[in-house]
Design an enzyme around this catalytic site. Structure first.
Site, PDB file in Angstrom:
ATOM      1  N   LYS A 175       0.840  -1.195   0.000  1.00 34.43           N
ATOM      2  CA  LYS A 175       0.000   0.000   0.000  1.00 34.43           C
ATOM      3  C   LYS A 175       0.879   1.250   0.000  1.00 34.43           C
ATOM      4  O   LYS A 175       1.613   1.495   0.945  1.00 34.43           O
ATOM      5  CB  LYS A 175      -0.922  -0.023   1.221  1.00 34.43           C
ATOM      6  CG  LYS A 175      -1.837  -1.252   1.248  1.00 34.43           C
ATOM      7  CD  LYS A 175      -2.703  -1.310   2.484  1.00 34.43           C
ATOM      8  CE  LYS A 175      -1.905  -1.508   3.738  1.00 34.43           C
ATOM      9  NZ  LYS A 175      -2.745  -1.812   4.920  1.00 34.43           N
ATOM     10  N   THR A 206      -8.784   9.250   8.545  1.00 32.84           N
ATOM     11  CA  THR A 206      -8.488   7.996   7.845  1.00 32.84           C
ATOM     12  C   THR A 206      -8.208   6.844   8.803  1.00 32.84           C
ATOM     13  O   THR A 206      -7.618   5.833   8.416  1.00 32.84           O
ATOM     14  CB  THR A 206      -7.274   8.192   6.924  1.00 32.84           C
ATOM     15  OG1 THR A 206      -6.147   8.650   7.717  1.00 32.84           O
ATOM     16  CG2 THR A 206      -7.558   9.192   5.821  1.00 32.84           C
ATOM     17  N   GLY A 208      -8.409   3.514  10.578  1.00 36.19           N
ATOM     18  CA  GLY A 208      -9.005   2.238  10.223  1.00 36.19           C
ATOM     19  C   GLY A 208      -8.865   1.847   8.766  1.00 36.19           C
ATOM     20  O   GLY A 208      -9.409   0.822   8.340  1.00 36.19           O
ATOM     21  N   THR A 209      -8.117   2.626   7.993  1.00 37.48           N
ATOM     22  CA  THR A 209      -8.012   2.362   6.559  1.00 37.48           C
ATOM     23  C   THR A 209      -7.473   0.964   6.273  1.00 37.48           C
ATOM     24  O   THR A 209      -8.015   0.231   5.438  1.00 37.48           O
ATOM     25  CB  THR A 209      -7.095   3.407   5.895  1.00 37.48           C
ATOM     26  OG1 THR A 209      -7.576   4.708   6.196  1.00 37.48           O
ATOM     27  CG2 THR A 209      -7.058   3.223   4.401  1.00 37.48           C
ATOM     28  N   GLY A 210      -6.384   0.580   6.945  1.00 36.12           N
ATOM     29  CA  GLY A 210      -5.772  -0.717   6.671  1.00 36.12           C
ATOM     30  C   GLY A 210      -6.665  -1.881   7.044  1.00 36.12           C
ATOM     31  O   GLY A 210      -6.778  -2.861   6.284  1.00 36.12           O
ATOM     32  N   CYS A 211      -7.306  -1.805   8.211  1.00 35.06           N
ATOM     33  CA  CYS A 211      -8.226  -2.859   8.637  1.00 35.06           C
ATOM     34  C   CYS A 211      -9.372  -2.982   7.646  1.00 35.06           C
ATOM     35  O   CYS A 211      -9.784  -4.087   7.264  1.00 35.06           O
ATOM     36  CB  CYS A 211      -8.801  -2.536  10.019  1.00 35.06           C
ATOM     37  SG  CYS A 211      -7.594  -2.234  11.309  1.00 35.06           S
TER      38      CYS A 211
END
Length: 268
Positions: A175, A206, A208-211
């Site tokens: 990412k 932003t 929590g984007t990865g989860c």
């Protein structure tokens, strides 16, 4: 009525509701799958950061996993915060023995810079968890933490992906959201490449984007999509969630997991 596809998240709890199992379950609901959870750790967390974290005993994590998988079954598994060597190795063993795709988000550091993985657990992530992954989804900080490869510009994503693939996941999604310019990610299995691009939204909320992205990938895999199809659809979903992210508390607010469901109704 037949049950929807089932997806299991193995991750930590975020008391603020923006990341962790809370974000995972919201994402799964939004994408039309049945979300289930194995809680690995409890955090005291809000928009300002992580004030405390307490991991669960390995036997509690293993019991939750077996309870769900042995009775209900799963079409995909997603892992997040695993915290310790013992939890990393136990979860790696569990997902390796489960006949379902596994999306591994090798969570090391929170959005606020708080450590969510013991330094002693890094080798277990490399040698036990990543080899069990259908798709690994590290961000640039996690790539550096795991491989020592530092990405400064878009062309460096190839070297980063190769370094992660050397540990054994079938696919890696590196990412590149922390790079300047448009949000570009690289998905590759070492032979084919998919460059995924999206406009960068001027929104600081932003959390929590990865989860959310990893859960969206798992949800699409559970519906029978291929890895490239699942990642492409997940990227579109999370881009919309980032655009709709909202202020909450005094710091970084969450992405909006229900953006497509609530469009035009918020504030009504």
């Amino acid at each position: 009525m037949s049950a929807p596809p089932r997806v299991l998240t193995v991750a930590g709890s975020d008391s603020g509701g923006g990341a962790g199992i809370q974000a995972d379950l919201k994402t799964m609901l939004a994408l039309g799958v049945h979300g289930m959870s194995v809680v690995t750790a409890v955090t005291a967390q809000n928009s300002l950061g992580v004030q405390g974290a307490w991991e669960l005993p390995v036997e509690a994590v293993r019991a939750q996993y077996r309870s769900v998988v042995d009775d209900i079954g799963v079409q995909a598994v997603k892992t997040g915060m695993l915290a310790s060597v013992e939890l990393v190795e136990a979860v790696a063993e569990l997902i390796a023995a489960t006949d379902a795709p596994a999306v591994v988000d090798p969570v090391g550091i929170s959005k606020h810079g708080d450590s969510l993985l013991a330094a002693s657990a890094l080798e277990s992530v490399r040698t036990k968890l990543l080899p069990a992954a259908t798709v690994a989804t590290p961000n640039l900080d996690e790539v550096a933490q795991l491989t020592g490869v530092h990405v400064e510009a878009e062309p460096d994503l190839r070297a980063a992906a190769a370094a992660v693939l050397s540990y054994g996941p079938r696919w890696v999604l590196v990412k590149g959201g922390h790079l300047p310019g448009e949000a570009v990610d690289l998905l590759t299995d070492g032979s084919e490449e998919h460059w995924l691009r999206a406009p960068r939204h001027d929104n600081r909320h932003t959390h929590g984007t990865g989860c959310t992205l990893a859960s969206a990938i798992a949800s699409q895999l559970a519906k029978g999509q291929s890895v490239p199809q699942a990642v492409t659809a997940a990227k579109e979903y999370v881009t919309g969630a980032i655009a709709a992210g909202f202020a909450l508390g005094g710091g970084i607010g969450p992405v909006d997991h229900g953006w497509a469901l609530t469009r035009g109704t918020r504030g009504a």
